[in-house]
Design an enzyme around this catalytic site. Sequence first.
Site, PDB file in Angstrom:
ATOM      1  CD  GLU A 225      -2.978  -0.984   2.354  1.00 44.31           C
ATOM      2  OE1 GLU A 225      -4.082  -1.531   2.252  1.00 44.31           O
ATOM      3  OE2 GLU A 225      -2.598  -0.427   3.411  1.00 44.31           O
ATOM      4  CD  GLU A 492     -23.348  -5.220 -14.704  1.00 47.61           C
ATOM      5  OE1 GLU A 492     -24.462  -5.717 -14.906  1.00 47.61           O
ATOM      6  OE2 GLU A 492     -22.898  -4.267 -15.372  1.00 47.61           O
TER       7      GLU A 492
HETATM    8  P1  FAD Z   1      -3.975   0.295  18.293  1.00 46.68           P
HETATM    9  O1  FAD Z   1      -4.930   1.031  17.447  1.00 46.68           O
HETATM   10  O2  FAD Z   1      -2.603   0.138  17.779  1.00 46.68           O
HETATM   11  O3  FAD Z   1      -3.943   1.050  19.698  1.00 46.68           O
HETATM   12  C1  FAD Z   1      -3.092   0.681  20.737  1.00 46.68           C
HETATM   13  C2  FAD Z   1      -2.780   1.913  21.574  1.00 46.68           C
HETATM   14  O4  FAD Z   1      -2.202   1.519  22.813  1.00 46.68           O
HETATM   15  C3  FAD Z   1      -1.763   2.814  20.908  1.00 46.68           C
HETATM   16  O5  FAD Z   1      -2.153   4.165  20.996  1.00 46.68           O
HETATM   17  C4  FAD Z   1      -0.492   2.581  21.715  1.00 46.68           C
HETATM   18  O6  FAD Z   1       0.403   3.653  21.672  1.00 46.68           O
HETATM   19  C5  FAD Z   1      -1.082   2.349  23.094  1.00 46.68           C
HETATM   20  N1  FAD Z   1      -0.214   1.639  24.036  1.00 46.68           N
HETATM   21  C6  FAD Z   1       0.656   0.629  23.785  1.00 46.68           C
HETATM   22  N2  FAD Z   1       1.211   0.205  24.937  1.00 46.68           N
HETATM   23  C7  FAD Z   1       0.681   0.963  25.942  1.00 46.68           C
HETATM   24  C8  FAD Z   1       0.850   0.995  27.367  1.00 46.68           C
HETATM   25  N3  FAD Z   1       1.666   0.147  27.991  1.00 46.68           N
HETATM   26  N4  FAD Z   1       0.150   1.912  28.079  1.00 46.68           N
HETATM   27  C9  FAD Z   1      -0.692   2.774  27.471  1.00 46.68           C
HETATM   28  N5  FAD Z   1      -0.890   2.782  26.121  1.00 46.68           N
HETATM   29  C10 FAD Z   1      -0.219   1.879  25.374  1.00 46.68           C
HETATM   30  N6  FAD Z   1      -7.050  -1.891   9.516  1.00 46.68           N
HETATM   31  C11 FAD Z   1      -8.192  -1.827   8.804  1.00 46.68           C
HETATM   32  O7  FAD Z   1      -9.221  -2.326   9.245  1.00 46.68           O
HETATM   33  N7  FAD Z   1      -8.235  -1.201   7.589  1.00 46.68           N
HETATM   34  C12 FAD Z   1      -7.148  -0.612   7.050  1.00 46.68           C
HETATM   35  O8  FAD Z   1      -7.223  -0.053   5.961  1.00 46.68           O
HETATM   36  C13 FAD Z   1      -5.944  -0.648   7.787  1.00 46.68           C
HETATM   37  N8  FAD Z   1      -4.844  -0.034   7.318  1.00 46.68           N
HETATM   38  C14 FAD Z   1      -3.711  -0.034   8.058  1.00 46.68           C
HETATM   39  C15 FAD Z   1      -2.599   0.622   7.546  1.00 46.68           C
HETATM   40  C16 FAD Z   1      -1.428   0.640   8.248  1.00 46.68           C
HETATM   41  C17 FAD Z   1      -0.231   1.377   7.683  1.00 46.68           C
HETATM   42  C18 FAD Z   1      -1.352  -0.015   9.515  1.00 46.68           C
HETATM   43  C19 FAD Z   1      -0.071   0.005  10.303  1.00 46.68           C
HETATM   44  C20 FAD Z   1      -2.449  -0.664  10.038  1.00 46.68           C
HETATM   45  C21 FAD Z   1      -3.639  -0.684   9.307  1.00 46.68           C
HETATM   46  N9  FAD Z   1      -4.778  -1.336   9.772  1.00 46.68           N
HETATM   47  C22 FAD Z   1      -5.929  -1.315   9.041  1.00 46.68           C
HETATM   48  C23 FAD Z   1      -4.761  -2.084  11.039  1.00 46.68           C
HETATM   49  C24 FAD Z   1      -5.404  -1.279  12.185  1.00 46.68           C
HETATM   50  O9  FAD Z   1      -4.798  -0.019  12.281  1.00 46.68           O
HETATM   51  C25 FAD Z   1      -5.237  -2.059  13.484  1.00 46.68           C
HETATM   52  O10 FAD Z   1      -5.745  -3.349  13.330  1.00 46.68           O
HETATM   53  C26 FAD Z   1      -5.970  -1.387  14.649  1.00 46.68           C
HETATM   54  O11 FAD Z   1      -5.519  -0.072  14.848  1.00 46.68           O
HETATM   55  C27 FAD Z   1      -5.764  -2.209  15.923  1.00 46.68           C
HETATM   56  O12 FAD Z   1      -6.369  -1.563  17.008  1.00 46.68           O
HETATM   57  P2  FAD Z   1      -5.896  -1.866  18.505  1.00 46.68           P
HETATM   58  O13 FAD Z   1      -6.891  -1.213  19.384  1.00 46.68           O
HETATM   59  O14 FAD Z   1      -5.637  -3.298  18.687  1.00 46.68           O
HETATM   60  O15 FAD Z   1      -4.484  -1.159  18.647  1.00 46.68           O
END
Ligand code: FAD
Length: 512
Positions: A225, A492
């Site tokens: 991507e 389609e």
């Molecule tokens: P995250 O969204 O990663 O959130 C975790 C949070 O916890 C972060 O803010 C982190 O900093 C914080 N954290 C970590 N450790 C600690 C701690 N000890 N204490 C406090 N905070 C902490 N998914 C799709 O569905 N469609 C897409 O088009 C898509 N495109 C993507 C493109 C890219 C480039 C990437 C990298 C990912 C993409 N994804 C996509 C995947 C999607 O972003 C993730 O699956 C999703 O964000 C996961 O959510 P989460 O809540 O598990 O974690």
Amino acid sequence: MRYRGGLLYKTVWPSAFTRRLESRCYSSGGKYDLVVIGGGSGGLACAKEAADLGKKVAVLDYVDPSTQGTQWGLGGTCVNVGCIPKKLMHQSCIVGHHLRGSQAYGWNSVKADNTSHDWSVLVENVGNYIKSLNFGHRAALIDKNVDYIKAKGRLLNSHTVMTVKGKQRETLHADNIVIATGKRPRMLHEVEGMSEHAITSDDLFWMTKKPGKTLVVGGSYVALECAGILTGLGYDTSVMLRSIPLRGFDQQMARLVLEHMSINGTTVIEQATPQHVSRKADGRLCVSWQDAEDVYDTILVAVGRESRLVDTGVEELGVQLDNRSGCILGGFEGEAERTSVNNIYAIGDVLHGQPELTPVAVKAGKLLARRLFSASSLQMDYNLVPTTVFTPMEYSCVGLTEEDALAHHGTEAIEVHHAYYKPLEYALPEMSHQQCYIKVISMRKAPRLVLGIHHTGPNSGEIMQGFAVALRMGLTLSTLQSTIGIHPTTAEELVKLQITKRSGIDPHVTGC
Ligand code: FAD
Ligand code: NA7
């Protein structure tokens, strides 16, 4: 006049309100029904749902800077360095594409050879939009009385979380704890010079300097991507794969995606791994691999993502991790998100073995909150999750790959219907459509259950959502083939499929 999204964002960001958001921390005297560690897609959804059910909730979110020092606000990967900036930049490429082809539709204002792109405008507008989303998340938490604590969370015991911010330490008591800490890009530390000089997807969308000639290392969907976006914006881009593209996806489709990228300007370097990176006197980066070397302005490493649980205290507490992925094992007592320690749960990317996608994390978080705090017993269904790879030729799918269908059911039991088609979007101006392809995998025996649908073409992501609903309802081939199409659309073509792979008939469809 150029639109700058920042104006809107700046006018709705009064500093007094921001201070009020910060001052809300620890409003419950540190005692909570639920503490969520990680304020990304899954964590925020779970926290808000629990709050809606009347529970006292805290969310801890802290972003460690990337290897190049990039940091961002509340909302996690999707909002800040994932889906949202990626899709906006993909859209920028589509707009450019339409601009260049606009004369064929009679538009005189834009000359095909006279379009140029300003990276800094795109990054500024994308960044401002993201900041407005960060703000929206913070406002939603305050609205729901959720305490947002901008600090790292560390488990002390199964009911106590320590918040760590610089030298400040506080403890919170929680009846239930949800770990939703996500994943971060893996860096190729083993390649000399790489971690010092290369960026990852955590940096790309926030780079103020334009990327220039770029090498993308990796064959993952993130790698392809990003390479597609950079090519689409006009940068000389190469992608380096050590083996196959898009491991885990249907390989026939993955090859079409890569072939389309190659035909449309991305240099594909196959069967190669970088071996050394050094900075030249002019500031550019020299990369060597097996039998060659080249000089780039930017190197982007996209070789997978890793959970970072080292400082979270989970292992010390006995939360079991998968040895290979380092992610949290769920599935205890029949609940996918329940860990080996009572009252500790994991959702989203950090949970081992589930699709790493935003809607998956969100749904799992909401359902978990409902099970914890209401009479619900509804479990998350991780099957039949649709997804799209937003490469220049979009690829979307739901259900089994052809490889998996063959492995599970055998050649004789499955049928593959397929077609190469020409989207009307590719008629004026005439564009190469050789990689526009559809395949539907079904059982051969009645009721000919559909096992998987794969599609490449324009708007592929929009097309697959509805078919995913049909698959969940037990779509059969006969139902698909008896459905009336919407003409003239590319969707389609899916209901018009008649040719099987087994027949050997040329699958190129023509006309209506
Ligand atoms: P995250 O969204 O990663 O959130 C975790 C949070 O916890 C972060 O803010 C982190 O900093 C914080 N954290 C970590 N450790 C600690 C701690 N000890 N204490 C406090 N905070 C902490 N998914 C799709 O569905 N469609 C897409 O088009 C898509 N495109 C993507 C493109 C890219 C480039 C990437 C990298 C990912 C993409 N994804 C996509 C995947 C999607 O972003 C993730 O699956 C999703 O964000 C996961 O959510 P989460 O809540 O598990 O974690
Ligand atoms: P993936 O799917 O784990 O892909 C990682 C990619 O990086 C893959 O192409 C790997 O090649 C490549 N890789 C891994 N290590 C190296 C090294 N050392 N050198 C060169 N290339 C390397 O990562 P994603 O983060 O994109 O996807 C995560 C999940 O999201 C995935 O499971 C999808 O379901 C959605 P390989 O194929 O191993 O040869």
